[in-house]
Design a protein around this motif. Sequence first.
Motif, PDB file in Angstrom:
ATOM      1  N   TRP A 482      -2.919 -38.254   2.880  1.00  0.00           N
ATOM      2  CA  TRP A 482      -2.544 -39.025   4.078  1.00  0.00           C
ATOM      3  C   TRP A 482      -1.257 -38.468   4.685  1.00  0.00           C
ATOM      4  O   TRP A 482      -1.131 -38.293   5.882  1.00  0.00           O
ATOM      5  N   TRP A 483      -0.290 -38.161   3.823  1.00  0.00           N
ATOM      6  CA  TRP A 483       1.010 -37.644   4.273  1.00  0.00           C
ATOM      7  C   TRP A 483       0.813 -36.308   5.016  1.00  0.00           C
ATOM      8  O   TRP A 483       1.329 -36.072   6.093  1.00  0.00           O
ATOM      9  N   ARG A 485      -1.881 -35.221   6.406  1.00  0.00           N
ATOM     10  CA  ARG A 485      -2.660 -35.373   7.630  1.00  0.00           C
ATOM     11  C   ARG A 485      -1.777 -35.926   8.758  1.00  0.00           C
ATOM     12  O   ARG A 485      -1.828 -35.469   9.883  1.00  0.00           O
ATOM     13  N   THR A 486      -0.885 -36.927   8.426  1.00  0.00           N
ATOM     14  CA  THR A 486      -0.142 -37.600   9.488  1.00  0.00           C
ATOM     15  C   THR A 486       1.213 -36.968   9.755  1.00  0.00           C
ATOM     16  O   THR A 486       1.663 -36.917  10.870  1.00  0.00           O
ATOM     17  N   ARG A 487       1.948 -36.558   8.722  1.00  0.00           N
ATOM     18  CA  ARG A 487       3.295 -36.013   8.941  1.00  0.00           C
ATOM     19  C   ARG A 487       3.406 -34.553   8.534  1.00  0.00           C
ATOM     20  O   ARG A 487       4.454 -33.958   8.647  1.00  0.00           O
ATOM     21  N   SER A 494       6.296 -29.983   3.138  1.00  0.00           N
ATOM     22  CA  SER A 494       4.862 -30.234   3.142  1.00  0.00           C
ATOM     23  C   SER A 494       4.059 -29.078   2.565  1.00  0.00           C
ATOM     24  O   SER A 494       3.044 -29.280   1.942  1.00  0.00           O
TER      25      SER A 494
END
Lengths: 502, 215
Positions: A482-483, A485-487, A494
């Motif tokens: 999720w991290w 994908r979004t940030r 990352s």
Amino acid sequence: MSGTYLGMPSFPRAAASSTRDMRLRGNLRHATHTIRAKRAQAVEELGDWAQLRAAGAALKNRTLRHLDHYLEQLETAVTGAGGQVHWARDAEEANRIVADLVRETGESDVVKVKSMATQETGLNEALAKAGISAYETDLAELIVQLGDDLPSHILVPAIHRNRDQIRDIFREKMGSWGRAAPKNLSDDPAELAEAARLHLREKFLNAKVGISGANFMVAETGTLVVVESEGNGRMCLTLPETLISVVGIEKIVPTWQDLEVFLQTLPRSSTAERMNPYTSTWTGTTDEDGPSAFHLVLLDNGRTDTLADTVGRQALRCIRCSACLNVCPVYERAGGHAYGSPYPGPIGAILTPQLRGMQSELDASLPYASSLCGACYEVCPVAIDIPEVLVHLRERVVEGGTATVRGQRTTIKPAKGHAAERAVMRAARWTFEHPRAMRTGQRIASRTRRLTPRRLPLPGPGRAWSDSRDIPRPAPESFRDWWRRTRGSGSAGSGREGGDAR
Amino acid sequence: MSSRDVVLGRVRRALADVPRDEGPEEAAVPRDYWTSHAERTDAQRLDLLAENLADYRALVHRCTPAQLPARIAELLSARGARSVVAPPGIPADWVPAEVERVADEPSMTPHELDALDSVVTCCAVAIAETGTIVLDAREDQGRRRISLVPDHHICVVRAPEQIVDSVPRALGRLDPARPQTWISGPSATSDIELDRVEGVHGPRTLEVIITSPEP
């Protein structure tokens, strides 16, 4: 019940049957909730409760850190005041000392004031083998003794009995121990108490030997302190010619002044009273007032082993108030007998396995008799971090390691039955140390989430665990995914998620 | 090796983590708790004692020192007491002529004591915040057992000098070498279904007379 703790099943098995006893659960719920509410009120009356609690904990820590010094000081003071001090390394030795002292008096009957230390050593059974009858004189202890039963609460040991059961026990058994109960005895508590008064008065007035424990011993002065409500303590402490007190070595406070802390926190924590009806203090012997011979038996019986464990040591601060029992959701449902020890509830779960060692299945199961909710720590007047000790002892059960047993440093093996748990923990550790594998595993779990069963009926040792637990359904996406994908694009770290995971 | 040496040896080995040069006093104890929970006048202290004694079902009476003998006589007569044990420090006129006064003798057996109706004593100190009277076996209080075996105990408290606010203040006045009995209300038990019952083994009736120059 057979009046002994030997051969009790492990906590989960004992609790499985006791939690189905509706009368027991009703009595316990009523008792614990009543005392709990009253206690909160009694504590609220003192604006300096937090300071008293901190002082109590610190005083006990001071005592424990210098126990050898205080024991020697106490011995000198008691001896100087006309008492005799005896040392007992274990239960057997304590019982032998007491039996010999009673024999020397030529008596075969003794009266006892409720004492957890002598319950721990099984003194009554040992005296019976030596041909000596020991009569319990606390009303609840009398009910327990006449019913050939075991206590289930520190403060109100017969809380598992209802008034009609007590009436039946009195009617059937009192006659064979002494003065019989009146034929038309009803189940009114006042009438039952009156029957006990008459039955026991005969014992008190004829008693030549009394046996007690003590709540506190003052090292500086050699003074012993007993707090109680009924007056049976005063009877046992003052009417006989010989008094024998069996006390755990940890029950010392350094000075007379230090009692000001505990005489405020103990009654309010235990019976929720500003002060219990009677407190007796005595220092050795006094001419023509009370017993002419006083013996103090200092009991180790696993206390020095507990002292050697720097995390578990704090359990020895306990002043036996029972506040932790009354707030414990596990005790409230399982009852005191399931703990298989004179010390039930949260304090029992950490004290018993330390005093007795964790060789037996029962003792190894006790650190698990808790939900770790922390309520016991909140109410403890000497701030024992019971959850901390529980977790520490669980680790020892599963991992083994070095511990002191009967004064010897020994390496103990992991308890049986925890092989599956250790295997799971090893696997978990491997997974956490291998982030790529973890990420892959999480993705697989997410994609197959609809196939995850609600329950996983494991075979063998895992069954007790899986029987009572639902499996949470995995999230559709892991946090990392999720991290990312979004940030993911804006975050510096990352690109190297695997490396950061440690 | 004696058990004493074994136990002390185990204690010392168990405390290997404690620095050798740490003295007992160096293990810090914070003493910032209060020595009393309020500042009170003599009259307020007396009222609080009376209130807390009554809360634990002691019967509380108040009078001047001059009225005391008559008040004791009234209480004994109301119970129909015919014999009373009194320690030597209790003045002769505190026990009415029609009641037999029995001296507190060490030779008295527990059975003889049990046959008596009442006991009259003074106290060493009384604690207002907890409703406690403390007896320390002086001349006017007698042996510990006399306030225990008879079923009716009358205890006289002299205000204001014998009343303190709190437990810490009471301990400071008491000598640990003397045997003590701290009494808060009559004997009581809650062992049967948590129903409170007064009087199991100790006196079932505790009457406290607080005397003060200002009634």
